[in-house]
Design an enzyme around this catalytic site. Structure first.
Site, mmCIF file in Angstrom:
data_model
loop_
_atom_site.group_PDB
_atom_site.id
_atom_site.type_symbol
_atom_site.label_atom_id
_atom_site.label_comp_id
_atom_site.label_asym_id
_atom_site.label_seq_id
_atom_site.Cartn_x
_atom_site.Cartn_y
_atom_site.Cartn_z
ATOM 1 C CE LYS A 165 -3.858 -2.124 -0.211
ATOM 2 N NZ LYS A 165 -4.651 -2.019 -1.444
ATOM 3 C CE LYS A 265 -10.554 -3.716 -4.456
ATOM 4 N NZ LYS A 265 -9.486 -3.308 -5.371
#
Length: 367
Positions: A165, A265
């Site tokens: 991240k 997703k």
């Protein structure tokens, strides 16, 4: 067969590591999941789940999921849940957009359909390829040393793929990427996920800073146009995520050579029905995929596993076991993981059995 009752649950999923941190100052100690149970006139039950990453990341938020389900309840009741594509079309006609609100319903239909057919969802989605799909481990944002330490820890746990991240500052991000890559062997995959956190000029600086590093670059900027401009200056494999929310963007991105891989997703596209169509399109186009969801517990992770395990291996870059990130268990029968691979459950439907004592009482019921 028809749906006679919809029960909606709200459950907190505390983060086992304490918090989950990514670009834009986003930091959460728990995510709120919405779980959906469909009951039918023949006594068969199906379960689904959607968990948004708070309310400021994607155009989705927990109460929005439940408000959307309330709006859609009249369309779902009386429908045949064993025809999920038909119901998905009806839901789109009833409520424009808001795919995340439809996802839990759609996944519950697939769970129910598998139970009626006495088959796992993976078999309904095309069958199982090999022993499972390769896992990645998401590494929450921290200092370069902290992130490298977590990479080394999960590497020793058997993970082969890692998603960092980043997306805060191109200089610091480059240090994070270099520190993490130093802990890995050449066969390990490293993905620098900016989560839209950089401006176009910052992203160009980052890709120049890490030109000599073996790493994937994922969604550096908020818009498709910004990302495509960065892609033209980037030597790394390029992944698009947040802007890839349907068939149209996939086709455009492919035609304009905007990416090498797509982050698919389930909730972002409206459930397994739409995700399967996008999965099959990407496979035909030769686009690799990270197959996952926005978040979730054992219920959502099972849906991820069924979709990933039924995808040809050459098309799967990685998948994820989000239930392993949480400090609470919502269901038995979670996907098995071993050696950095996740296999879909073998039971009928999703193959899970929710803990209704953990879910608590429904926050809404429609019948």
């Amino acid at each position: 067969m028809e749906v006679t009752e919809i029960s909606v649950y709200s459950v907190d999923l505390p983060i086992a590591e304490g918090s989950y941190d990514w670009s834009g100052g986003n930091s959460y100690e728990a995510f709120e999941a919405t779980v959906v149970r469909l009951r039918t006139d023949e006594g068969v039950t199906g379960w689904g789940e959607v968990a948004t990453l708070g309310s400021s990341y994607l155009p989705a938020y927990p109460r929005g999921a439940r408000a959307g389900i309330e709006e859609l309840a009249g369309t779902v009741l009386g429908s045949d849940p064993t025809q999920p594509a038909v119901l998905a079309d009806r839901l789109d006609r009833r409520l424009g957009g808001h795919p995340y609100a439809k996802s839990g319903i759609d996944v519950a239909c697939w769970d129910l359909t598998g139970k009626v057919a006495d088959e796992p969802v993976a078999d309904l989605l095309g069958g199982r390829f090999g022993d499972g799909a390769p896992l990645y481990r998401a590494i929450s944002k921290g200092t370069p040393a902290e992130m490298a330490e977590r990479v080394a820890y999960y590497r020793d746990e058997g993970y082969q793929n890692f998603q960092l991240k980043v997306g805060e500052d191109p200089v610091v991000d480059a240090e994070r990427i270099r520190a993490a890559r130093a802990e890995l062997d050449p066969e390990h995959l490293l993905d620098a996920d900016c989560n839209t956190g950089l401006s176009q000029h910052e992203a160009v600086r980052l890709v120049r800073e890490i030109r000599d590093v073996d790493v994937y670059v994922e969604q550096p900027c908020p818009t498709y146009e910004e990302c495509r401009a960065v892609r033209q200056k980037c030597d790394h494999p390029f992944v698009l995520d947040e802007v890839m929310d349907g068939v149209g963007p996939i086709v455009r991105g492919y035609n304009e050579d905007a990416m090498d891989a797509v982050n698919l997703k389930i909730a972002k596209v409206g459930g397994l029905t739409r995700a399967r169509a996008i999965r099959d399109l990407c496979t035909e186009l030769g686009l690799s995929m990270i197959i996952e969801d926005s978040w979730g517990s054992e219920i959502a992770t099972s849906a991820i596993a069924h979709l990933a395990h039924s995808t040809p291996p050459e098309a799967v870059l990685a998948t994820t076991d989000f239930h392993d990130y949480n400090a609470v268990t919502t269901a038995d029968g979670a996907p098995e993981t071993s050696g950095g691979v996740m296999a879909a459950p073998s039971g009928d439907g999703l193959g899970i059995e929710p803990h209704e004592d953990v879910l608590g009482d429904p926050v809404a019921t429609y019948s």
